[in-house]
Design an enzyme around this catalytic site. Sequence first.
Site, PDB file in Angstrom:
ATOM      1  N   SER A   1     -10.793  -1.317   3.959  1.00  0.00           N
ATOM      2  CA  SER A   1     -10.630  -1.103   5.368  1.00  0.00           C
ATOM      3  C   SER A   1      -9.056  -0.361   5.479  1.00  0.00           C
ATOM      4  O   SER A   1      -8.646   0.607   4.785  1.00  0.00           O
ATOM      5  CB  SER A   1      -9.234  -2.777   4.782  1.00  0.00           C
ATOM      6  OG  SER A   1      -9.876  -3.402   4.153  1.00  0.00           O
TER       7      SER A   1
ATOM      8  N   GLU B   1      -4.589   2.363   7.006  1.00  0.00           N
ATOM      9  CA  GLU B   1      -4.679   2.343   4.976  1.00  0.00           C
ATOM     10  C   GLU B   1      -4.753   3.429   5.222  1.00  0.00           C
ATOM     11  O   GLU B   1      -4.468   3.915   3.853  1.00  0.00           O
ATOM     12  CB  GLU B   1      -4.360   1.351   4.819  1.00  0.00           C
ATOM     13  CG  GLU B   1      -4.962   0.554   3.430  1.00  0.00           C
ATOM     14  CD  GLU B   1      -5.664  -0.342   2.477  1.00  0.00           C
ATOM     15  OE1 GLU B   1      -5.092  -1.914   3.570  1.00  0.00           O
ATOM     16  OE2 GLU B   1      -5.941  -0.611   2.108  1.00  0.00           O
TER      17      GLU B   1
ATOM     18  N   ARG C   1       1.163  -1.030  -0.090  1.00  0.00           N
ATOM     19  CA  ARG C   1       0.144  -0.507   0.098  1.00  0.00           C
ATOM     20  C   ARG C   1       0.758   1.040  -0.119  1.00  0.00           C
ATOM     21  O   ARG C   1       0.946   2.300   0.953  1.00  0.00           O
ATOM     22  CB  ARG C   1      -0.830   0.421   1.477  1.00  0.00           C
ATOM     23  CG  ARG C   1      -2.250  -0.969   1.629  1.00  0.00           C
ATOM     24  CD  ARG C   1      -3.063  -0.688   0.123  1.00  0.00           C
ATOM     25  NE  ARG C   1      -3.322  -2.498   0.019  1.00  0.00           N
ATOM     26  CZ  ARG C   1      -2.913  -3.727  -0.632  1.00  0.00           C
ATOM     27  NH1 ARG C   1      -2.702  -3.407  -1.668  1.00  0.00           N
ATOM     28  NH2 ARG C   1      -3.831  -4.698  -0.565  1.00  0.00           N
TER      29      ARG C   1
HETATM   30  P1  FAD Z   1      -8.173   9.196  -2.695  1.00  0.00           P
HETATM   31  O1  FAD Z   1      -9.296   7.752  -1.410  1.00  0.00           O
HETATM   32  O2  FAD Z   1      -9.077  10.116  -3.739  1.00  0.00           O
HETATM   33  O3  FAD Z   1      -7.178   8.712  -2.453  1.00  0.00           O
HETATM   34  C1  FAD Z   1      -6.447   8.148  -1.590  1.00  0.00           C
HETATM   35  C2  FAD Z   1      -4.673   8.993  -1.856  1.00  0.00           C
HETATM   36  O4  FAD Z   1      -3.930   8.672  -3.195  1.00  0.00           O
HETATM   37  C3  FAD Z   1      -4.581   9.993  -1.136  1.00  0.00           C
HETATM   38  O5  FAD Z   1      -3.945  10.334  -0.632  1.00  0.00           O
HETATM   39  C4  FAD Z   1      -4.515  11.078  -2.726  1.00  0.00           C
HETATM   40  O6  FAD Z   1      -4.004  12.268  -2.140  1.00  0.00           O
HETATM   41  C5  FAD Z   1      -4.306  10.722  -3.277  1.00  0.00           C
HETATM   42  N1  FAD Z   1      -4.275  10.346  -4.886  1.00  0.00           N
HETATM   43  C6  FAD Z   1      -5.561  10.090  -5.599  1.00  0.00           C
HETATM   44  N2  FAD Z   1      -5.721   9.880  -7.048  1.00  0.00           N
HETATM   45  C7  FAD Z   1      -4.414  10.415  -7.313  1.00  0.00           C
HETATM   46  C8  FAD Z   1      -3.574  11.594  -8.269  1.00  0.00           C
HETATM   47  N3  FAD Z   1      -4.143  11.385  -9.265  1.00  0.00           N
HETATM   48  N4  FAD Z   1      -2.437  11.775  -8.130  1.00  0.00           N
HETATM   49  C9  FAD Z   1      -2.478  11.990  -6.734  1.00  0.00           C
HETATM   50  N5  FAD Z   1      -2.177  11.247  -5.945  1.00  0.00           N
HETATM   51  C10 FAD Z   1      -3.469  10.777  -5.162  1.00  0.00           C
HETATM   52  N6  FAD Z   1      -7.870  -0.639  -1.714  1.00  0.00           N
HETATM   53  C11 FAD Z   1      -7.554  -1.890  -2.279  1.00  0.00           C
HETATM   54  O7  FAD Z   1      -6.106  -1.565  -2.450  1.00  0.00           O
HETATM   55  N7  FAD Z   1      -8.204  -2.820  -2.639  1.00  0.00           N
HETATM   56  C12 FAD Z   1      -8.722  -3.331  -2.226  1.00  0.00           C
HETATM   57  O8  FAD Z   1      -9.817  -4.704  -2.306  1.00  0.00           O
HETATM   58  C13 FAD Z   1     -10.423  -1.640  -1.719  1.00  0.00           C
HETATM   59  N8  FAD Z   1     -12.053  -2.297  -1.022  1.00  0.00           N
HETATM   60  C14 FAD Z   1     -12.089  -1.070  -1.131  1.00  0.00           C
HETATM   61  C15 FAD Z   1     -13.472  -1.752  -0.764  1.00  0.00           C
HETATM   62  C16 FAD Z   1     -14.636  -0.289  -0.972  1.00  0.00           C
HETATM   63  C17 FAD Z   1     -15.998  -0.863  -0.449  1.00  0.00           C
HETATM   64  C18 FAD Z   1     -13.794   1.025  -0.857  1.00  0.00           C
HETATM   65  C19 FAD Z   1     -14.527   2.240  -0.275  1.00  0.00           C
HETATM   66  C20 FAD Z   1     -12.278   1.175  -0.773  1.00  0.00           C
HETATM   67  C21 FAD Z   1     -11.665  -0.065  -0.716  1.00  0.00           C
HETATM   68  N9  FAD Z   1     -10.477   0.082  -1.755  1.00  0.00           N
HETATM   69  C22 FAD Z   1      -9.839  -1.050  -1.832  1.00  0.00           C
HETATM   70  C23 FAD Z   1     -10.175   1.291  -0.964  1.00  0.00           C
HETATM   71  C24 FAD Z   1      -9.627   1.957  -2.484  1.00  0.00           C
HETATM   72  O9  FAD Z   1     -10.707   2.063  -3.406  1.00  0.00           O
HETATM   73  C25 FAD Z   1      -8.146   1.993  -3.017  1.00  0.00           C
HETATM   74  O10 FAD Z   1      -7.494   2.744  -1.953  1.00  0.00           O
HETATM   75  C26 FAD Z   1      -7.793   2.699  -4.225  1.00  0.00           C
HETATM   76  O11 FAD Z   1      -7.044   3.169  -5.105  1.00  0.00           O
HETATM   77  C27 FAD Z   1      -8.025   4.393  -3.655  1.00  0.00           C
HETATM   78  O12 FAD Z   1      -8.029   5.303  -5.226  1.00  0.00           O
HETATM   79  P2  FAD Z   1      -9.200   6.644  -5.344  1.00  0.00           P
HETATM   80  O13 FAD Z   1      -9.113   7.325  -6.482  1.00  0.00           O
HETATM   81  O14 FAD Z   1     -10.611   6.452  -4.335  1.00  0.00           O
HETATM   82  O15 FAD Z   1      -7.959   7.823  -4.045  1.00  0.00           O
END
Ligand code: FAD
Length: 306
Positions: free
Chosen positions: A220, A290, A170
């Site tokens: 998570s 996380e 992560r």
């Molecule tokens: P955000 O939540 O918007 O941001 C997360 C971080 O990334 C922040 O610090 C943000 O500043 C940074 N960020 C976002 N976009 C950019 C960009 N373009 N450039 C630089 N930094 C950026 N995660 C897993 O790893 N595995 C799973 O199985 C998983 N299952 C999930 C299930 C559910 C129901 C939910 C709600 C979440 C789950 N997640 C899981 C968590 C999440 O989906 C992941 O961590 C995902 O990669 C986050 O992406 P996001 O675009 O939503 O990022």
Amino acid sequence: MKFPIDKLPNIEFKINEPLSKYTFTKTGGNADTLAFPKTRQELVDIVNTARENDVKITVIGNASNLIIKDGGIRGVVIILPNFNQIKVDGNKVFAEAGATIIDTTIAAQKAGLSGLEFAAGIPGSVGGAVFMNAGAYGGEVRDVFESTEVLMPDGKIVTFNHDEMAWDYRHSVIQENGAIVISAIFALKPGDKAAIQAKMDDLNERRRSKQPLEYPSCGSVFKRPEGHYTGPLIIEAGLQGKIVGGAQVSKKHAGFIVNIDHATATDYMNLIHLIQKTIKEKFDIDLKTEVRIIGEDKAGEVSANS
Ligand code: FAD
């Protein structure tokens, strides 16, 4: 410092915008300024203008791994829903940062490309998935990642290849260098379309049966501590179902905190802190989040720091 939106009259901005409209937890305060660039040049202009005027920049993706504190975020918040192109070229999939990882897995399946199935149900954007090295069911972004184009804080666009990403569980180098992911290329392998689809369906079904997808959450909350699983630790500590304000440790999956009744980010933070404190006392294990926690406490309110 306020972002001087009048200097960039052609770019779409929202002022004092509630970020709870964007977060998967449905919590969080307001962004002073929320920017929706449509092109790379607009993105570069926003970053340069912010730097020149000493304005803090925050980037959010799909906000599925974020708790934004109830006081919101000062400066300018950049969101990239307009960067949503996905293109397949041979065995490679190019996806812009604002495309969803789910749409990227669908494009790969349609092209008969295997390797991204693990990410079928991860609700983040490509940018967020690269930033987080998102992973599930034995796969991680780093396994299929070839390169990413990023905008550095100095306004230059550069490419990072696989070996320059400091991958870990992560973790990627983007968490340290202040870069904004613009796009990524995933290198996949030819596969059978039906078999790829069947694997994606199976993983999605496993999610539906184990995760509380019927409630807002941020996935998570904690990283897996070495040698343990978080959910069972929380259950053993007697915390499954525990409620703070409108936030609850999910009864379906103890690693998730769900918003059951108009929770605030402060409720989330206080419940996270309670879990960390209890797990430390009972098992001497430090649970690390996380989920990314950003923004400021609301005036007059202080959330427990995780
Ligand atoms: P955000 O939540 O918007 O941001 C997360 C971080 O990334 C922040 O610090 C943000 O500043 C940074 N960020 C976002 N976009 C950019 C960009 N373009 N450039 C630089 N930094 C950026 N995660 C897993 O790893 N595995 C799973 O199985 C998983 N299952 C999930 C299930 C559910 C129901 C939910 C709600 C979440 C789950 N997640 C899981 C968590 C999440 O989906 C992941 O961590 C995902 O990669 C986050 O992406 P996001 O675009 O939503 O990022």
